[in-house]
Scaffold this active site. Structure first.
Site, mmCIF file in Angstrom:
data_model
loop_
_atom_site.group_PDB
_atom_site.id
_atom_site.type_symbol
_atom_site.label_atom_id
_atom_site.label_comp_id
_atom_site.label_asym_id
_atom_site.label_seq_id
_atom_site.Cartn_x
_atom_site.Cartn_y
_atom_site.Cartn_z
ATOM 1 N N HIS A 45 -2.742 -1.556 -2.609
ATOM 2 C CA HIS A 45 -2.677 -0.875 -1.319
ATOM 3 C C HIS A 45 -3.860 -1.172 -0.394
ATOM 4 O O HIS A 45 -3.677 -1.500 0.774
ATOM 5 C CB HIS A 45 -2.565 0.643 -1.531
ATOM 6 C CG HIS A 45 -2.441 1.393 -0.243
ATOM 7 N ND1 HIS A 45 -1.392 1.190 0.626
ATOM 8 C CD2 HIS A 45 -3.249 2.322 0.344
ATOM 9 C CE1 HIS A 45 -1.547 1.974 1.686
ATOM 10 N NE2 HIS A 45 -2.661 2.659 1.541
ATOM 11 N N PHE A 72 -5.746 7.308 5.343
ATOM 12 C CA PHE A 72 -5.782 8.723 4.950
ATOM 13 C C PHE A 72 -6.713 8.930 3.759
ATOM 14 O O PHE A 72 -6.554 8.280 2.727
ATOM 15 C CB PHE A 72 -4.356 9.159 4.595
ATOM 16 C CG PHE A 72 -4.203 10.612 4.258
ATOM 17 C CD1 PHE A 72 -4.212 11.566 5.251
ATOM 18 C CD2 PHE A 72 -4.020 11.018 2.947
ATOM 19 C CE1 PHE A 72 -4.043 12.912 4.949
ATOM 20 C CE2 PHE A 72 -3.858 12.362 2.629
ATOM 21 C CZ PHE A 72 -3.871 13.310 3.635
ATOM 22 N N ASP A 101 2.388 -2.094 -4.317
ATOM 23 C CA ASP A 101 1.584 -1.055 -3.671
ATOM 24 C C ASP A 101 1.918 0.262 -4.355
ATOM 25 O O ASP A 101 3.062 0.712 -4.313
ATOM 26 C CB ASP A 101 1.915 -1.004 -2.178
ATOM 27 C CG ASP A 101 0.999 -0.087 -1.388
ATOM 28 O OD1 ASP A 101 0.525 0.920 -1.949
ATOM 29 O OD2 ASP A 101 0.762 -0.370 -0.201
ATOM 30 N N SER A 150 -2.724 1.455 6.298
ATOM 31 C CA SER A 150 -2.073 2.656 5.785
ATOM 32 C C SER A 150 -1.855 3.670 6.919
ATOM 33 O O SER A 150 -1.175 3.374 7.885
ATOM 34 C CB SER A 150 -2.908 3.236 4.639
ATOM 35 O OG SER A 150 -2.191 4.227 3.944
ATOM 36 N N MET A 151 -2.446 4.870 6.840
ATOM 37 C CA MET A 151 -2.307 5.817 7.932
ATOM 38 C C MET A 151 -2.915 5.267 9.205
ATOM 39 O O MET A 151 -2.496 5.639 10.315
ATOM 40 C CB MET A 151 -2.944 7.161 7.592
ATOM 41 C CG MET A 151 -2.759 8.215 8.688
ATOM 42 S SD MET A 151 -3.689 9.735 8.428
ATOM 43 C CE MET A 151 -5.349 9.205 8.880
#
Length: 256
Positions: free
Chosen positions: A225, A26, A195, A94-95
């Site tokens: 992250h 994202f 994270d 992530s996303m």
């Protein structure tokens, strides 16, 4: 709309035996995945890492997109790989992990396996519940990008978080959480111990919710992250390459 330098999609056509779809995060770009993509390309795989709609330009442009736009784009890329490669894997950061899970839920065993790096399916942030309201009155918030422990490393991501897009992401999270039992493919999940963007609880929810019987969890001790650009990147590249090869071989044995 002009694409930021370095944010271009990555595409490499290698063997037709294995195709890998990489999904970025994202407000991020394929730049965060490029080192991983190049490693996989050098291993001989066919690799695609598309630039998601609304990304790699301006955060204002991203506010004009919603999760079906991002998902539709990776879905099209996946269908193309399925037409040209014998075995197809999906991986995401992530996303990108959220999108990978959604693809796994929809396509079932047509996807041979999935690799997730710090996947997001929820957030513990108190203001997340206010996103539907905030998205109507607030255009952007503080950036979520560039959470990297490695000195001198920087993520190519937006300087602000588009709130309307974030509100749409939260809708995708709920869909993916609700359908986690539909995920049956072999799964390699790598997540950072520290994270600052996606809480470790996300990985716990994924591991507890999927129906996959072949599951491997790897802790990333030295990264934040954006682990694909961080100290543990070589570990991610090595373990994922091993996973793709082993899963492909196991599939051939089962088919035989």
């Amino acid at each position: 709309m002009t694409v930021l330098a370095g944010a271009e999609p990555f595409s490499h056509t290698g063997s037709t035996e294995v195709g890998i779809l990489l999904c970025h995060g994202f407000t991020g770009t394929p730049a965060s995945m490029r080192p991983w993509a190049e490693h996989l390309a050098e291993a001989g795989f066919t690799v695609r890492c598309p630039l998601l709609p609304g990304h790699g330009t301006t955060w204002q442009e991203m506010n004009r997109t919603e999760w079906p736009d991002w998902y539709g784009h990776v879905r099209t890329e996946l269908e193309s790989l399925l037409e040209t490669c014998e075995t197809v894997f999906v991986a995401g950061l992530s996303m990108g992990g959220t999108l990978s899970l959604r693809l796994a839920q929809e396509f079932g065993d047509r996807i041979a396996g999935i690799v997730l790096v710090n996947p997001s399916v929820m957030t513990l942030r108190w203001d997340a519940k206010l996103l539907p309201l905030l998205s109507k009155v607030l255009a952007s918030a503080a950036a979520v990008g560039n959470d990297i422990a490695k000195p001198g490393e920087k993520e190519l991501a937006y300087p602000r978080t588009p709130v309307r897009a974030a509100a749409s992401l939260s809708k995708l999270w709920k869909l993916v959480r609700d359908d986690l039992p539909k995920v049956t493919q072999p799964l390699l999940l790598l997540h950072s111990v520290v994270d600052h963007v996606v809480e470790p609880k996300n990985s716990a929810i994924v591991l507890a919710g999927v129906s996959s019987t072949d599951v491997t969890e790897v802790l990333l001790e030295n990264s934040f992250h954006v682990a694909t650009q961080d100290n543990d990147a070589p570990l991610i590249f090595e373990r994922s390459t091993e996973f793709f090869k082993a899963t492909r071989l196991a599939g051939q044995v089962d088919a035989g």
